[in-house]
Enzyme design. Structure first.
Site, PDB file in Angstrom:
ATOM      1  N   ASP A  92       0.844  -1.188   0.000  1.00 31.27           N
ATOM      2  CA  ASP A  92       0.000   0.000   0.000  1.00 31.27           C
ATOM      3  C   ASP A  92       0.882   1.242   0.000  1.00 31.27           C
ATOM      4  OD1 ASP A  92       0.697  -0.553   2.830  1.00 31.27           O
ATOM      5  OD2 ASP A  92      -0.588   1.173   3.246  1.00 31.27           O
ATOM      6  N   ASP A 123       8.874   3.463  -1.201  1.00 31.09           N
ATOM      7  CA  ASP A 123       8.099   3.179   0.011  1.00 31.09           C
ATOM      8  C   ASP A 123       6.746   2.591  -0.365  1.00 31.09           C
ATOM      9  OD1 ASP A 123       7.193   3.214   2.651  1.00 31.09           O
ATOM     10  OD2 ASP A 123       6.542   5.303   2.527  1.00 31.09           O
ATOM     11  N   GLU A 156      -0.134  -0.574   5.775  1.00 33.60           N
ATOM     12  CA  GLU A 156       0.853   0.036   6.677  1.00 33.60           C
ATOM     13  C   GLU A 156       0.708   1.544   6.738  1.00 33.60           C
ATOM     14  OE1 GLU A 156       4.481   1.900   8.115  1.00 33.60           O
ATOM     15  OE2 GLU A 156       3.660   2.064   6.088  1.00 33.60           O
ATOM     16  N   GLU A 157       0.472   2.178   5.595  1.00 37.00           N
ATOM     17  CA  GLU A 157       0.418   3.636   5.561  1.00 37.00           C
ATOM     18  C   GLU A 157      -0.806   4.190   6.288  1.00 37.00           C
ATOM     19  OE1 GLU A 157       2.848   5.230   4.745  1.00 37.00           O
ATOM     20  OE2 GLU A 157       3.927   4.349   3.061  1.00 37.00           O
ATOM     21  N   HIS A 423       6.361   9.934   0.591  1.00 35.94           N
ATOM     22  CA  HIS A 423       5.153  10.629   1.046  1.00 35.94           C
ATOM     23  C   HIS A 423       4.985  12.000   0.389  1.00 35.94           C
ATOM     24  CE1 HIS A 423       4.576   8.225   5.065  1.00 35.94           C
ATOM     25  NE2 HIS A 423       5.006   7.449   4.078  1.00 35.94           N
TER      26      HIS A 423
END
Length: 450
Positions: A92, A123, A156-157, A423
């Site tokens: 994710d 990421d 996870e995010e 991000h």
């Protein structure tokens, strides 16, 4: 099996790695199903299932976790009596934010200036590709000398804890002698680093209400309590004059004794504009690895375009509070809630809802696994000594695994060095970093098996 054999094998596999990362990045696998189709995440999970089966993994399964997302598990048996290593990544990703702000489309892997750009490239879809590269290199050089478990998380995010709760309900599934978390990054591009400390996280939604409905600012402004202004007052109270976090009852005086982050380097990495000061006190390492940090992630209020002359009846914000090891994330969320309620002006009504949480983590570094990784990184990075660093982010699963398997050694490596801009817009990965870390992971698995 010589290091050169593994190095050559990884080099030969890099074009395939780029093709696979291109396919993975194309999935808009944001685990916020109110804004992104669930089918995108399910498609990414299905892709991973196929990749693991193609590599000979057994017991490959899509795990429906309690938060409504999916993780993917697989097991690759090694030689008899070999140790077991768990490899972790997550598929994710963060939302792309301002898609127009990307130089190239966020869900199309694009090469530019020697880097590969795309959401999740570093990421952490790149982390999964790193694991696959390492395993394939070992196969090309002879065999995978350990038992391997792979777990690839789907939320996870979001910090919703689905995989943590699933692991607690199935404690034998992820049991391993050593766990390699592929979701961190080198302190600097080309400097081999293991992350030994992670801050925990609490996400709190703050709702402020003052009126039954919006009012005309000309007719009622000046006496009618403005909910947006009250929210701004509350949010401002979360920081001291120097910008350091100032949540009532929360210790903000920690210090970092390891690798230091020069201020000039940090300003460059963070793209701080000239003349703008950094916030907080102490060293940069203290501030980002050993002390709490509060961030306002978003505010629901009228946009400037189309705004009307109104006193706002309600407003809300999403607040993230990062806390260092030694501070319980649940207690931090309680203190944040109490602070917001206590600092509400004019008797404004405040409701706080905890929407996500992850505990902080600190690894032990005096172990055979760390020694094996140090040798591997030195070989992969031409004699450079492995460094220990902290990370301001959170990986909630780490503490869960440490609690379930207290004898397991946990190492955090990955592709999220500062230039990756995870991000943010224009996230990218260095293919050279991917190559070297895949070599390091393969050499680690070989060293650890001895």
């Amino acid at each position: 099996m010589s290091p050169n054999t593994i190095t050559d094998a990884v080099a030969a596999l890099m074009s395939r790695a780029r093709e696979e990362l291109t396919e993975l990045v194309a999935f808009k696998s944001v685990a916020d199903f109110a804004q992104f189709p669930r089918s995108e995440s399910e498609g990414a999970a299905s892709w991973i299932v196929g990749a693991l089966r193609a590599e000979g993994f057994q017991d490959v399964a899509v795990l429906d976790t309690p938060d409504g997302t999916q993780s993917v598990y697989g097991y690759l048996p090694g030689p008899a009596n070999a140790p077991t290593v768990l490899l972790y990544a997550h598929y994710d990703v963060q939302p792309p934010l301002d898609e127009a702000g990307w130089t190239t489309p966020p869900f199309e892997l694009t090469e530019r200036d020697g880097r590969w750009y795309g959401r999740g490239a570093a990421d952490c879809k790149g982390g999964l590709v790193m694991h696959l590269l390492a395993l394939r290199a070992l196969k090309a050089a002879g065999e995978v000398p350990v038992n391997v478990k792979v777990i690839v998380e789907g939320s996870e995010e979001q910090g919703t804890g689905g995989l943590e709760r699933y692991a607690e309900q199935h404690p034998e599934l992820l049991r391993a002698d050593t766990i390699v978390i592929g979701d961190a990054g080198n302190f600097r591009l080309g400097l081999p680093t293991v992350t030994t400390s992670l801050r925990g996280m609490a996400l709190v939604r703050v709702q402020v209400d003052t009126l039954e409905g919006n009012l005309h600012s000309g007719q009622f402004g000046g006496a009618a309590p403005d909910a947006l202004a009250a929210l701004i007052r509350i949010l401002d109270s979360l920081r001291a004059e120097d910008g350091s976090t100032a949540v009532d009852g929360l210790d903000g005086g920690g210090s970092w004794e390891g690798l230091q982050y020069p201020e000039d380097d940090f300003r460059r990495d963070a793209s701080v504009r000239e003349g703008v000061e950094l916030t907080g006190s102490g060293t940069v390492s203290d501030r980002i690895w050993a002390r709490p940090s509060v961030t306002v992630l978003g505010i629901d209020c009228p946009p400037v375009v189309g705004a009307t002359p109104s006193v706002q009846a309600g407003a809300r914000a999403l607040v993230s509070l990062r806390v260092p090891p030694g501070t319980d994330a649940s207690e931090a969320a309680r203190l944040l809630t109490a602070h917001c309620e206590a600092h509400a002006p004019w008797g404004a009504r405040v409701r706080c809802e905890k929407t996500g949480q992850g505990q902080a983590f600190r690894a032990g570094t005096d172990s055979p696994a760390y020694a094996a990784m140090a040798r591997a990184m030195s070989e992969a990075y031409a004699g450079q000594e492995m460094q220990f660093a902290g990370h301001g982010g959170s990986i909630p699963l780490c503490n869960t695994l440490a609690g379930l398997y207290p004898e397991a050694e946990i190492l955090l490596i990955g592709l999220s060095e500062p230039e990756a801009r995870i991000h943010a817009v224009d996230e990218s990965v260095s293919p050279d970093e991917l190559r070297r870390l895949a070599i390091a992971e393969a050499l680690f698995l070989r060293n650890y098996a001895v």
